[in-house]
Scaffold this motif. Sequence first.
Motif, PDB file in Angstrom:
ATOM      1  N   LYS A 240       0.828  -1.208   0.000  1.00  0.00           N
ATOM      2  CA  LYS A 240       0.000   0.000   0.000  1.00  0.00           C
ATOM      3  C   LYS A 240       0.865   1.261   0.000  1.00  0.00           C
ATOM      4  N   ASP A 241       1.946   1.239   0.757  1.00  0.00           N
ATOM      5  CA  ASP A 241       2.841   2.405   0.818  1.00  0.00           C
ATOM      6  C   ASP A 241       3.556   2.634  -0.520  1.00  0.00           C
ATOM      7  N   VAL A 242       3.969   1.534  -1.148  1.00  0.00           N
ATOM      8  CA  VAL A 242       4.641   1.640  -2.453  1.00  0.00           C
ATOM      9  C   VAL A 242       3.670   2.202  -3.490  1.00  0.00           C
ATOM     10  N   VAL A 243       2.450   1.689  -3.488  1.00  0.00           N
ATOM     11  CA  VAL A 243       1.455   2.165  -4.444  1.00  0.00           C
ATOM     12  C   VAL A 243       1.139   3.640  -4.203  1.00  0.00           C
ATOM     13  N   THR A 244       1.072   4.042  -2.940  1.00  0.00           N
ATOM     14  CA  THR A 244       0.834   5.450  -2.614  1.00  0.00           C
ATOM     15  C   THR A 244       1.958   6.316  -3.169  1.00  0.00           C
ATOM     16  N   GLN A 245       3.189   5.870  -3.017  1.00  0.00           N
ATOM     17  CA  GLN A 245       4.343   6.613  -3.530  1.00  0.00           C
ATOM     18  C   GLN A 245       4.292   6.698  -5.055  1.00  0.00           C
ATOM     19  N   LEU A 246       3.965   5.593  -5.704  1.00  0.00           N
ATOM     20  CA  LEU A 246       3.886   5.589  -7.166  1.00  0.00           C
ATOM     21  C   LEU A 246       2.727   6.445  -7.664  1.00  0.00           C
ATOM     22  N   SER A 247       1.635   6.460  -6.930  1.00  0.00           N
ATOM     23  CA  SER A 247       0.494   7.301  -7.293  1.00  0.00           C
ATOM     24  C   SER A 247       0.868   8.781  -7.216  1.00  0.00           C
ATOM     25  N   ALA A 248       1.618   9.136  -6.189  1.00  0.00           N
ATOM     26  CA  ALA A 248       2.084  10.523  -6.062  1.00  0.00           C
ATOM     27  C   ALA A 248       3.003  10.887  -7.235  1.00  0.00           C
ATOM     28  N   ALA A 249       3.867   9.954  -7.625  1.00  0.00           N
ATOM     29  CA  ALA A 249       4.771  10.204  -8.750  1.00  0.00           C
ATOM     30  C   ALA A 249       3.978  10.357 -10.050  1.00  0.00           C
ATOM     31  N   LYS A 250       2.952   9.535 -10.213  1.00  0.00           N
ATOM     32  CA  LYS A 250       2.114   9.617 -11.418  1.00  0.00           C
ATOM     33  C   LYS A 250       1.413  10.971 -11.494  1.00  0.00           C
ATOM     34  N   SER A 251       0.879  11.436 -10.373  1.00  0.00           N
ATOM     35  CA  SER A 251       0.216  12.742 -10.343  1.00  0.00           C
ATOM     36  C   SER A 251       1.202  13.860 -10.655  1.00  0.00           C
ATOM     37  N   ALA A 252       2.387  13.761 -10.083  1.00  0.00           N
ATOM     38  CA  ALA A 252       3.414  14.773 -10.330  1.00  0.00           C
ATOM     39  C   ALA A 252       3.831  14.774 -11.801  1.00  0.00           C
ATOM     40  N   LEU A 253       3.912  13.600 -12.398  1.00  0.00           N
ATOM     41  CA  LEU A 253       4.257  13.510 -13.814  1.00  0.00           C
ATOM     42  C   LEU A 253       3.178  14.162 -14.673  1.00  0.00           C
ATOM     43  N   ASN A 254       1.914  13.886 -14.363  1.00  0.00           N
ATOM     44  CA  ASN A 254       0.818  14.512 -15.110  1.00  0.00           C
ATOM     45  C   ASN A 254       0.851  16.028 -14.988  1.00  0.00           C
ATOM     46  N   ARG A 255       1.102  16.530 -13.786  1.00  0.00           N
ATOM     47  CA  ARG A 255       1.175  17.989 -13.595  1.00  0.00           C
ATOM     48  C   ARG A 255       2.349  18.573 -14.372  1.00  0.00           C
ATOM     49  N   THR A 256       3.460  17.864 -14.392  1.00  0.00           N
ATOM     50  CA  THR A 256       4.637  18.332 -15.122  1.00  0.00           C
ATOM     51  C   THR A 256       4.343  18.408 -16.616  1.00  0.00           C
ATOM     52  N   MET A 257       3.690  17.393 -17.144  1.00  0.00           N
ATOM     53  CA  MET A 257       3.333  17.417 -18.560  1.00  0.00           C
ATOM     54  C   MET A 257       2.391  18.574 -18.858  1.00  0.00           C
ATOM     55  N   ASN A 258       1.436  18.831 -17.973  1.00  0.00           N
ATOM     56  CA  ASN A 258       0.512  19.947 -18.175  1.00  0.00           C
ATOM     57  C   ASN A 258       1.237  21.288 -18.199  1.00  0.00           C
ATOM     58  N   VAL A 259       2.205  21.452 -17.320  1.00  0.00           N
ATOM     59  CA  VAL A 259       2.979  22.702 -17.291  1.00  0.00           C
ATOM     60  C   VAL A 259       3.760  22.875 -18.589  1.00  0.00           C
ATOM     61  N   ILE A 260       4.359  21.813 -19.065  1.00  0.00           N
ATOM     62  CA  ILE A 260       5.144  21.891 -20.302  1.00  0.00           C
ATOM     63  C   ILE A 260       4.244  22.241 -21.480  1.00  0.00           C
ATOM     64  N   VAL A 261       3.085  21.599 -21.576  1.00  0.00           N
ATOM     65  CA  VAL A 261       2.167  21.878 -22.679  1.00  0.00           C
ATOM     66  C   VAL A 261       1.651  23.311 -22.606  1.00  0.00           C
ATOM     67  N   SER A 262       1.282  23.764 -21.404  1.00  0.00           N
ATOM     68  CA  SER A 262       0.757  25.131 -21.302  1.00  0.00           C
ATOM     69  C   SER A 262       1.836  26.161 -21.610  1.00  0.00           C
ATOM     70  N   ASP A 263       3.061  25.912 -21.163  1.00  0.00           N
ATOM     71  CA  ASP A 263       4.158  26.825 -21.502  1.00  0.00           C
ATOM     72  C   ASP A 263       4.390  26.859 -23.003  1.00  0.00           C
ATOM     73  N   ASN A 264       4.293  25.692 -23.634  1.00  0.00           N
ATOM     74  CA  ASN A 264       4.462  25.614 -25.082  1.00  0.00           C
ATOM     75  C   ASN A 264       3.365  26.401 -25.793  1.00  0.00           C
ATOM     76  N   LEU A 265       2.135  26.275 -25.312  1.00  0.00           N
ATOM     77  CA  LEU A 265       1.020  26.999 -25.923  1.00  0.00           C
ATOM     78  C   LEU A 265       1.208  28.507 -25.787  1.00  0.00           C
ATOM     79  N   VAL A 266       1.625  28.958 -24.631  1.00  0.00           N
ATOM     80  CA  VAL A 266       1.877  30.387 -24.421  1.00  0.00           C
ATOM     81  C   VAL A 266       2.954  30.876 -25.392  1.00  0.00           C
ATOM     82  N   GLN A 267       4.026  30.100 -25.521  1.00  0.00           N
ATOM     83  CA  GLN A 267       5.111  30.483 -26.423  1.00  0.00           C
ATOM     84  C   GLN A 267       4.620  30.542 -27.864  1.00  0.00           C
ATOM     85  N   CYS A 268       3.808  29.571 -28.261  1.00  0.00           N
ATOM     86  CA  CYS A 268       3.272  29.557 -29.629  1.00  0.00           C
ATOM     87  C   CYS A 268       2.394  30.774 -29.894  1.00  0.00           C
TER      88      CYS A 268
END
Length: 75
Positions: free
Chosen positions: A25-53
Amino acid sequence: MNRINRLQGQINGALKMMEEGKDCKDVVTQLSAAKSALNRTMNVIVSDNLVQCVKETMNDPDENTDDLVKEAVEL
């Protein structure tokens, strides 16, 4: 880059937890947090790209804005 470094730390932490035989359960919780952080990171990159475009399009009125927005949305 800071976000990706934090992600790397979270993944390494999950690996260490697995090596130490921590509760599933603890490992899955850690991986879930990493997955959420990855999704947020991708969103930031895409939004920054859109602003630049959009900024580049404003400087070049001949540029097709629709194509740039469509590409960002597909990302």
